[in-house]
Design a protein around this motif. Structure first.
Motif, PDB file in Angstrom:
ATOM      1  N   GLY A 127      10.423   2.679   9.024  1.00  0.00           N
ATOM      2  CA  GLY A 127      11.856   3.055   9.049  1.00  0.00           C
ATOM      3  C   GLY A 127      11.969   4.329   8.336  1.00  0.00           C
ATOM      4  N   ILE A 128      13.307   4.728   8.153  1.00  0.00           N
ATOM      5  CA  ILE A 128      13.815   5.871   7.720  1.00  0.00           C
ATOM      6  C   ILE A 128      13.481   6.035   6.235  1.00  0.00           C
ATOM      7  CG2 ILE A 128      15.439   7.689   7.512  1.00  0.00           C
ATOM      8  CD1 ILE A 128      16.723   6.569  10.222  1.00  0.00           C
ATOM      9  N   CYS A 129      12.829   7.284   5.932  1.00  0.00           N
ATOM     10  CA  CYS A 129      12.919   7.370   4.324  1.00  0.00           C
ATOM     11  C   CYS A 129      14.106   8.050   3.774  1.00  0.00           C
ATOM     12  CB  CYS A 129      11.469   8.069   4.008  1.00  0.00           C
ATOM     13  SG  CYS A 129      10.787   7.986   2.384  1.00  0.00           S
ATOM     14  N   ASP A 130      14.838   7.535   3.250  1.00  0.00           N
ATOM     15  CA  ASP A 130      16.348   8.114   2.837  1.00  0.00           C
ATOM     16  C   ASP A 130      16.763   7.607   1.360  1.00  0.00           C
ATOM     17  OD1 ASP A 130      18.269   6.439   5.282  1.00  0.00           O
ATOM     18  OD2 ASP A 130      17.537   5.738   3.378  1.00  0.00           O
ATOM     19  N   PHE A 131      17.926   8.040   1.248  1.00  0.00           N
ATOM     20  CA  PHE A 131      18.495   7.444  -0.250  1.00  0.00           C
ATOM     21  C   PHE A 131      19.320   6.096  -0.076  1.00  0.00           C
ATOM     22  CE2 PHE A 131      16.359  10.599  -2.172  1.00  0.00           C
ATOM     23  CZ  PHE A 131      16.775  11.831  -1.812  1.00  0.00           C
ATOM     24  N   MET A 132      19.316   5.578   1.125  1.00  0.00           N
ATOM     25  CA  MET A 132      20.014   4.125   1.208  1.00  0.00           C
ATOM     26  C   MET A 132      19.233   3.202   0.584  1.00  0.00           C
ATOM     27  SD  MET A 132      22.564   5.510   2.488  1.00  0.00           S
ATOM     28  CE  MET A 132      23.209   7.254   3.467  1.00  0.00           C
ATOM     29  N   PHE A 133      20.033   2.635  -0.523  1.00  0.00           N
ATOM     30  CA  PHE A 133      19.227   1.621  -1.271  1.00  0.00           C
ATOM     31  C   PHE A 133      19.097   0.293  -0.598  1.00  0.00           C
ATOM     32  CE2 PHE A 133      22.514  -1.434  -2.425  1.00  0.00           C
ATOM     33  CZ  PHE A 133      23.786  -0.557  -2.292  1.00  0.00           C
ATOM     34  N   TYR A 134      19.760  -0.039   0.352  1.00  0.00           N
ATOM     35  CA  TYR A 134      19.961  -1.499   0.884  1.00  0.00           C
ATOM     36  C   TYR A 134      18.675  -1.338   2.028  1.00  0.00           C
ATOM     37  CZ  TYR A 134      22.917   1.497   4.369  1.00  0.00           C
ATOM     38  OH  TYR A 134      23.178   2.385   4.931  1.00  0.00           O
ATOM     39  N   ARG A 135      18.015  -0.511   2.468  1.00  0.00           N
ATOM     40  CA  ARG A 135      16.954   0.033   3.288  1.00  0.00           C
ATOM     41  C   ARG A 135      15.633  -0.585   2.645  1.00  0.00           C
ATOM     42  NH1 ARG A 135      19.184   5.112   6.371  1.00  0.00           N
ATOM     43  NH2 ARG A 135      20.276   4.093   8.042  1.00  0.00           N
ATOM     44  N   TYR A 136      15.638  -0.533   1.513  1.00  0.00           N
ATOM     45  CA  TYR A 136      14.527  -0.785   0.515  1.00  0.00           C
ATOM     46  C   TYR A 136      14.446  -2.260   0.239  1.00  0.00           C
ATOM     47  CZ  TYR A 136      14.125   4.217   0.372  1.00  0.00           C
ATOM     48  OH  TYR A 136      13.904   5.477   0.653  1.00  0.00           O
ATOM     49  N   ILE A 183      17.294   9.586  -5.820  1.00  0.00           N
ATOM     50  CA  ILE A 183      16.924  10.875  -6.330  1.00  0.00           C
ATOM     51  C   ILE A 183      15.772  11.311  -5.689  1.00  0.00           C
ATOM     52  CG2 ILE A 183      17.835  10.492  -8.609  1.00  0.00           C
ATOM     53  CD1 ILE A 183      15.465   9.903 -10.002  1.00  0.00           C
ATOM     54  N   ALA A 184      14.861  10.404  -5.373  1.00  0.00           N
ATOM     55  CA  ALA A 184      13.428  11.157  -4.625  1.00  0.00           C
ATOM     56  C   ALA A 184      12.824  10.227  -3.776  1.00  0.00           C
ATOM     57  CB  ALA A 184      12.485  11.472  -5.755  1.00  0.00           C
ATOM     58  N   THR A 185      12.197  10.660  -2.598  1.00  0.00           N
ATOM     59  CA  THR A 185      11.456   9.924  -1.715  1.00  0.00           C
ATOM     60  C   THR A 185      10.420  10.339  -1.240  1.00  0.00           C
ATOM     61  OG1 THR A 185      12.626  10.762   0.433  1.00  0.00           O
ATOM     62  CG2 THR A 185      13.886   8.958  -0.683  1.00  0.00           C
ATOM     63  N   ILE A 186       9.275   9.749  -0.870  1.00  0.00           N
ATOM     64  CA  ILE A 186       8.148  10.178  -0.536  1.00  0.00           C
ATOM     65  C   ILE A 186       7.471   9.376   0.989  1.00  0.00           C
ATOM     66  CG2 ILE A 186       6.827   9.035  -2.115  1.00  0.00           C
ATOM     67  CD1 ILE A 186       4.879  11.518  -2.099  1.00  0.00           C
ATOM     68  N   THR A 221       0.764  -1.376  -0.102  1.00  0.00           N
ATOM     69  CA  THR A 221       0.132  -0.031   0.042  1.00  0.00           C
ATOM     70  C   THR A 221       0.776   1.335   0.024  1.00  0.00           C
ATOM     71  OG1 THR A 221      -1.757  -1.192   1.323  1.00  0.00           O
ATOM     72  CG2 THR A 221      -1.882   1.247   1.175  1.00  0.00           C
ATOM     73  N   VAL A 222       0.775   2.071  -1.039  1.00  0.00           N
ATOM     74  CA  VAL A 222       1.686   3.011  -1.087  1.00  0.00           C
ATOM     75  C   VAL A 222       1.491   4.190  -0.078  1.00  0.00           C
ATOM     76  CG1 VAL A 222       1.827   2.758  -3.544  1.00  0.00           C
ATOM     77  CG2 VAL A 222       0.345   4.363  -2.697  1.00  0.00           C
ATOM     78  N   SER A 223       0.521   4.051   0.549  1.00  0.00           N
ATOM     79  CA  SER A 223       0.195   5.354   1.566  1.00  0.00           C
ATOM     80  C   SER A 223       0.736   4.730   2.941  1.00  0.00           C
ATOM     81  CB  SER A 223      -1.495   5.364   1.511  1.00  0.00           C
ATOM     82  OG  SER A 223      -2.135   3.963   2.043  1.00  0.00           O
ATOM     83  N   SER A 224       1.228   3.508   3.049  1.00  0.00           N
ATOM     84  CA  SER A 224       1.741   3.051   4.420  1.00  0.00           C
ATOM     85  C   SER A 224       3.145   3.172   4.642  1.00  0.00           C
ATOM     86  CB  SER A 224       1.335   1.733   4.380  1.00  0.00           C
ATOM     87  OG  SER A 224       2.118   0.906   3.423  1.00  0.00           O
ATOM     88  N   GLY A 225       4.221   3.633   3.591  1.00  0.00           N
ATOM     89  CA  GLY A 225       5.103   3.313   3.895  1.00  0.00           C
ATOM     90  C   GLY A 225       6.090   4.378   3.152  1.00  0.00           C
ATOM     91  N   CYS A 226       7.457   4.243   3.090  1.00  0.00           N
ATOM     92  CA  CYS A 226       8.273   5.097   2.465  1.00  0.00           C
ATOM     93  C   CYS A 226       8.516   4.395   0.980  1.00  0.00           C
ATOM     94  CB  CYS A 226       9.650   5.193   2.769  1.00  0.00           C
ATOM     95  SG  CYS A 226      10.936   6.083   1.988  1.00  0.00           S
ATOM     96  N   MET A 227       8.482   5.149  -0.095  1.00  0.00           N
ATOM     97  CA  MET A 227       8.853   4.894  -1.403  1.00  0.00           C
ATOM     98  C   MET A 227       9.747   5.920  -2.212  1.00  0.00           C
ATOM     99  SD  MET A 227       5.111   3.430  -3.103  1.00  0.00           S
ATOM    100  CE  MET A 227       6.183   2.475  -4.095  1.00  0.00           C
ATOM    101  N   ALA A 228      10.427   5.325  -2.937  1.00  0.00           N
ATOM    102  CA  ALA A 228      11.652   6.146  -3.529  1.00  0.00           C
ATOM    103  C   ALA A 228      11.764   5.963  -4.928  1.00  0.00           C
ATOM    104  CB  ALA A 228      12.940   5.932  -2.729  1.00  0.00           C
ATOM    105  N   TRP A 229      12.557   6.733  -5.860  1.00  0.00           N
ATOM    106  CA  TRP A 229      12.883   6.511  -7.225  1.00  0.00           C
ATOM    107  C   TRP A 229      14.272   6.582  -7.166  1.00  0.00           C
ATOM    108  CZ3 TRP A 229      10.105   4.989 -11.075  1.00  0.00           C
ATOM    109  CH2 TRP A 229       8.716   5.137 -11.220  1.00  0.00           C
ATOM    110  N   PHE A 230      15.044   5.706  -7.742  1.00  0.00           N
ATOM    111  CA  PHE A 230      16.420   5.424  -8.002  1.00  0.00           C
ATOM    112  C   PHE A 230      16.850   5.450  -9.287  1.00  0.00           C
ATOM    113  CE2 PHE A 230      18.382   4.465  -3.632  1.00  0.00           C
ATOM    114  CZ  PHE A 230      17.128   4.142  -2.875  1.00  0.00           C
ATOM    115  N   ARG A 231      17.994   5.567  -9.840  1.00  0.00           N
ATOM    116  CA  ARG A 231      18.422   5.545 -11.094  1.00  0.00           C
ATOM    117  C   ARG A 231      19.859   4.797 -10.920  1.00  0.00           C
ATOM    118  NH1 ARG A 231      18.741  11.752 -13.088  1.00  0.00           N
ATOM    119  NH2 ARG A 231      20.610  12.445 -11.904  1.00  0.00           N
ATOM    120  N   ARG A 232      20.042   4.139 -12.067  1.00  0.00           N
ATOM    121  CA  ARG A 232      21.366   3.618 -12.351  1.00  0.00           C
ATOM    122  C   ARG A 232      22.040   3.673 -13.679  1.00  0.00           C
ATOM    123  NH1 ARG A 232      23.468  -1.582 -10.139  1.00  0.00           N
ATOM    124  NH2 ARG A 232      21.214  -2.231  -9.428  1.00  0.00           N
TER     125      ARG A 232
END
Length: 123
Positions: A101-110, A48-51, A28-39
């Motif tokens: 958890g924390i919403c950040d740019f650390m890919f290993y947390r996703y 690059i972006a979190t919500i 459920t997108v409303s429930s947690g942290c989501m992000a966009w990464f690029r490679r």
């Protein structure tokens, strides 16, 4: 089973725009942290972006002011509006999600990742 499916990538010229979508199932997108990464081959994986669950957003300096992350809870979908695209934005773009958890740019947390969608910006 969680599935994230990206779409909306493509080829554009410098200055153009694209909107990426990430349709979620089993999450459920409303429930947690989501992000966009690029490679990219040269830079590796870049967040690059979190919500977060309150719709608070954060951006990498490289995209701030040009990209906008958002989500539609009714459609259970995450978006990335990309404007003023530059050749250096060329990459494979991935959406990612985590539970709590924390919403950040650390890919290993996703915990969950989509398959990616290619964005190519030509000069």
């Amino acid at each position: 089973q969680v599935q994230l499916v990206e779409s909306g990538g493509g080829s554009v010229q410098t200055g153009g725009s694209l909107r990426l979508s990430c349709a979620a199932s089993g999450y459920t997108v409303s429930s947690g942290c989501m992000a966009w990464f690029r490679r990219t081959p040269g830079k590796g994986r870049e967040g690059i972006a979190t919500i977060d669950n309150r719709a608070s957003t954060d951006y990498a300096d490289s995209v701030k002011g040009r990209f906008t992350i958002s989500k539609d809870n009714a459609k259970n979908t995450l978006y990335l509006q990309m404007n003023s695209l530059k050749p250096e934005d060329t990459a494979m773009y991935y959406c990612a999600a985590r539970s709590g958890g924390i919403c950040d740019f650390m890919f290993y947390r996703y915990n969950y990742w989509g398959q990616g969608t290619q964005v190519t910006v030509s000069s």
